[in-house]
Design an enzyme around this catalytic site. Structure first.
Site, PDB file in Angstrom:
ATOM      1  N   SER A  41       1.787  -9.895  -0.832  1.00 44.79           N
ATOM      2  CA  SER A  41       1.493  -8.462  -0.869  1.00 44.79           C
ATOM      3  C   SER A  41       1.614  -7.774   0.484  1.00 44.79           C
ATOM      4  O   SER A  41       1.783  -6.566   0.562  1.00 44.79           O
ATOM      5  CB  SER A  41       0.085  -8.245  -1.429  1.00 44.79           C
ATOM      6  OG  SER A  41      -0.848  -9.031  -0.702  1.00 44.79           O
ATOM      7  N   LYS A  96       0.815  -1.228   0.000  1.00 46.74           N
ATOM      8  CA  LYS A  96       0.000   0.000   0.000  1.00 46.74           C
ATOM      9  C   LYS A  96       0.845   1.274   0.000  1.00 46.74           C
ATOM     10  O   LYS A  96       0.459   2.285  -0.581  1.00 46.74           O
ATOM     11  CB  LYS A  96      -0.916   0.006   1.227  1.00 46.74           C
ATOM     12  CG  LYS A  96      -2.004  -1.061   1.201  1.00 46.74           C
ATOM     13  CD  LYS A  96      -3.071  -0.752   0.193  1.00 46.74           C
ATOM     14  CE  LYS A  96      -4.248  -1.712   0.285  1.00 46.74           C
ATOM     15  NZ  LYS A  96      -5.200  -1.516  -0.837  1.00 46.74           N
ATOM     16  N   GLU A 124      -9.838   6.288   2.782  1.00 51.20           N
ATOM     17  CA  GLU A 124     -10.713   5.265   3.342  1.00 51.20           C
ATOM     18  C   GLU A 124      -9.850   4.074   3.694  1.00 51.20           C
ATOM     19  O   GLU A 124      -8.769   3.890   3.126  1.00 51.20           O
ATOM     20  CB  GLU A 124     -11.780   4.855   2.319  1.00 51.20           C
ATOM     21  CG  GLU A 124     -11.366   3.769   1.318  1.00 51.20           C
ATOM     22  CD  GLU A 124     -10.263   4.195   0.357  1.00 51.20           C
ATOM     23  OE1 GLU A 124     -10.044   5.405   0.192  1.00 51.20           O
ATOM     24  OE2 GLU A 124      -9.597   3.306  -0.219  1.00 51.20           O
TER      25      GLU A 124
END
Lengths: 263, 403
Positions: free
Chosen positions: B385, B97, B119
């Site tokens: 990930s 991210k 969000e």
């Protein structure tokens, strides 16, 4: 002459009233709006994800969906309204997905069949007009566009291209039902918009009282009130109609007389 | 290479569409800002200083490049194709991210925006956003569903430590899609000074494009690393897909390499006939949160609730480019259930000493299914990930362990 044209040809400013379909006794509330003096009805199509709405209308959407309101129910409400009130313009207002899920042609045809005069779709800007606009125009249903405080002069022609019915000026950059814009900024915007289009200009978002509505009515062709009606329906449930009618009358009196006072 | 006439890497078109998907389905209030953002992104793309600053932050702050780890014990256990893990779990903040957040906050700075919003579902994107906001000294508000706030307390506390305000969203089902609704509501009222850092390859154009571009560092690195390690391209890529930013980041640099098979893994929750989050397997095209894409919805177009044991996959939509890649058949999307992911979470942890995020465990589970069917001369790259430390409470709960 279309129903919109007939309403906006009158010298007085129009009261445009919004309620959510399926929240409370919708048929009774619609009759109460007309009896109280509303000139145009906006009927909200409930959606699970009402991104442009404040807490009041969000809750109305969820109440309606929790009762099982379907798109077929909304068209049935609309068709029944049209048979009871042949002259009052009826607008469906909502979000793109429920309007396009069966294809825009299906939606446009249902609108025409039910006697719906216009559509406001919150999340289809002019850039994505192909999603709904051509089908509505082909079916003779007006696509009512939104202009906002962020719609700059360079964008405005694109917003007006293909627009019908009236132009809805969203007077605050924000969501429904919360703060109200300064009167001066509304007057400036309405003047600017009226210079750019022959469409009537209605002003909404954050208009909750007869006094506010009367001020705006001095300059606008229509004033939209929504969340305040939703609050009444939330409070009174299925017995809201007399309260809706009384509040409508107070708004209508304030709005319809505003231009005479100003003159 | 992106200008090849037959390239699959040229999308979206100038209106933000990948085939019929993508686009800009937002309120008029936001349209001018979206157009501004696109203009600013184009100038940033053409500015070597922007790329230099992005690369420097990825290297010295995030810790890139992330390793490509040959998972030998896992490979031996499965007895088929050789498995490499792209170690996005080793990035600062523990997942992919942060790559996107670095890129977007640099854009926010260029645009002169002084406030950041985002969000978050599980809290990983919220933590990554709060991290870059702290780094750049910008006030930051994170919208998170009240249900997620309750079940992700460690991440909520992390965000607060980083200086972010966390708003518990009480509307709707109080999870990720409601957090996104609320972030959009806040943004529409504060467009003049606020930048919205969207966490995945979804939302209105240009977000799916720019998030993909910022995440493509994953695939660019993986390609160079596998060429160095093996002297050839892999035979297959596997990545988990919620919104799909880690997956598109790995896939995109390989889309034109026809010999590379590409598999995206959707969260099948309790199974496709029960509650799940597999938008492609169980959804239809529709419009939500600014883009047209596959969505979980009923016949009237009402959005249905998604479910996955992995909060990061618990969303009823998917990035529009994935919808397009699915429709044209370039990427194959397979479902993996909660139970399969949970088993693979434990297996990888024991065999490799790597605790994967539950999101990543979905891709690991697909690899477990596929690798034994392939020869030992085949090579698979799986995107690990994120790291699974955030998930230990969920996993303990699922295994009936009281912590």
């Amino acid at each position: 002459m279309t129903r919109f044209a007939a309403i906006f040809a009158k010298p007085q400013t129009a009261l445009i009233a919004f309620i959510t379909a399926g929240d409370g006794d919708t048929a009774a509330n619609l009759d109460a709006l007309v009896a109280g003096g509303a000139d145009v009805i906006e009927l909200g199509m409930p959606f699970t994800d009402p991104m442009a709405d404040g807490p009041a209308i969000q809750a109305a959407n969820l109440r309606s969906l929790a009762k099982g309101t379907t798109t077929a129910d909304i068209f049935a409400i609309a068709a029944a309204f049209r048979s009871r009130h042949p002259d009052t313009p009826l607008v469906l207002m909502g979000y793109a997905n429920p309007m396009t899920v069966r294809g825009p042609e299906w939606f446009a045809a249902e609108c025409a069949k039910a006697g719906v005069d216009g559509i406001i779709c919150v999340d289809i800007p002019s850039e994505e007009d192909a999603e709904l606009g051509p089908a509505l125009r082909a079916a003779g249903v007006d696509l009512i566009r939104l202009a906002t405080p962020t719609t700059d002069p360079a964008r405005l022609p694109a917003v007006l291209e293909g627009a019908g019915g009236f132009l809805y000026y969203v007077s605050v950059a924000g969501i429904t039902g919360l703060q109200q814009a300064a009167q001066a900024s509304i007057e400036e915007a309405v003047t600017r918009l009226k210079a750019a289009t022959d469409l009537p200009v209605a002003v909404g978002f954050g208009v909750r009282t007869p006094d506010q509505a009367a001020q705006i009515a001095r300059v606008a062709d229509g004033v939209v009130v929504g969340s305040a009606f939703i609050d009444i329906i939330a409070e009174h449930g299925d017995a809201a109609a007399p309260h809706v009618e009384a509040f409508t009358r107070s708004l209508a009196d304030a709005i319809h007389g505003a231009k005479e006072i100003a003159a | 290479m992106t200008d090849l006439p037959n390239s699959l890497r040229t999308g979206p078109d100038d209106r933000g569409h990948f085939g019929q998907f993508g686009g800009r389905y937002v309120a008029e209030t936001l349209m001018p800002l979206i157009l501004d953002l696109e203009r600013e992104y184009r100038t940033a793309q053409a500015d070597p200083a922007f790329k230099a600053e992005f690369d420097d932050l990825l290297k010295n702050y995030v810790g890139r490049p992330s390793p490509l780890w040959c998972a030998q014990r896992f490979t031996d256990h499965l007895g088929g194709a050789k498995i490499y893990l792209k170690r996005e779990d080793l990035n600062h903040t523990g997942a992919h991210k942060i790559n996107n957040c670095i890129g977007q906050i640099l854009l926010a700075k260029r645009m002169g925006k002084t406030k950041i919003i985002a969000e978050t579902g599980a809290g990983q994107h919220g933590v990554a956003t709060a991290t870059v906001a702290a780094l750049f000294g910008l006030p930051c508000t994170i919208f998170m569903g009240a249900v997620d706030v309750a079940r992700q307390q460690p991440n909520v506390f992390r965000m607060k430590l980083l200086g972010a305000e966390v708003v518990a969203v009480e509307s709707g089902a109080k999870t990720l899609k409601d957090a996104m609704n609320e972030a959009l509501r806040h943004w529409v009222a504060n467009v003049h000074d606020t930048f919205y850092i969207i966490g995945t390859v979804a939302g209105p154009h240009p977000y799916p494009e720019l998030v993909r571009d910022f995440q493509s560092v994953i695939g660019d690195e993986a390609k160079a690393q596998i060429l160095e390690a093996e002297g050839r391209l892999p035979d297959m890529l596997i990545a988990p897909v919620g919104g799909g930013s880690n997956a598109i980041g790995l896939f995109h640099p390989f889309l034109d390499d026809a010999s590379v098979e590409i598999v995206g893994v959707e969260a099948a929750g309790e199974g496709l006939d029960g509650k799940h989050a597999a938008s492609l397997a169980g959804g239809r095209p529709g419009i939500l949160h600014g883009n047209k894409t596959y969505l979980l919805q009923d016949e009237d177009g009402q959005i249905t609730e998604a479910h996955s044991i992995s909060a990061g996959l618990d969303y009823p939509g998917i990035g529009p480019e994935h919808s397009w890649l699915h429709d044209i058949g370039r990427v194959r999307y397979e479902p993996v259930t909660d139970a399969e992911a949970l088993a693979s979470f434990q297996k990888l942890t024991k065999l490799e000493g790597i605790i994967p995020a539950l999101e990543s465990a979905h891709a690991i589970a697909a690899a477990e299914r596929i690798a034994p069917t392939l020869g030992k001369d085949k090579i698979i790259i799986v995107n690990c990930s994120g790291r699974g430390d955030k998930d230990i409470f969920t996993v303990a709960d699922a295994l009936g362990v009281a912590l």
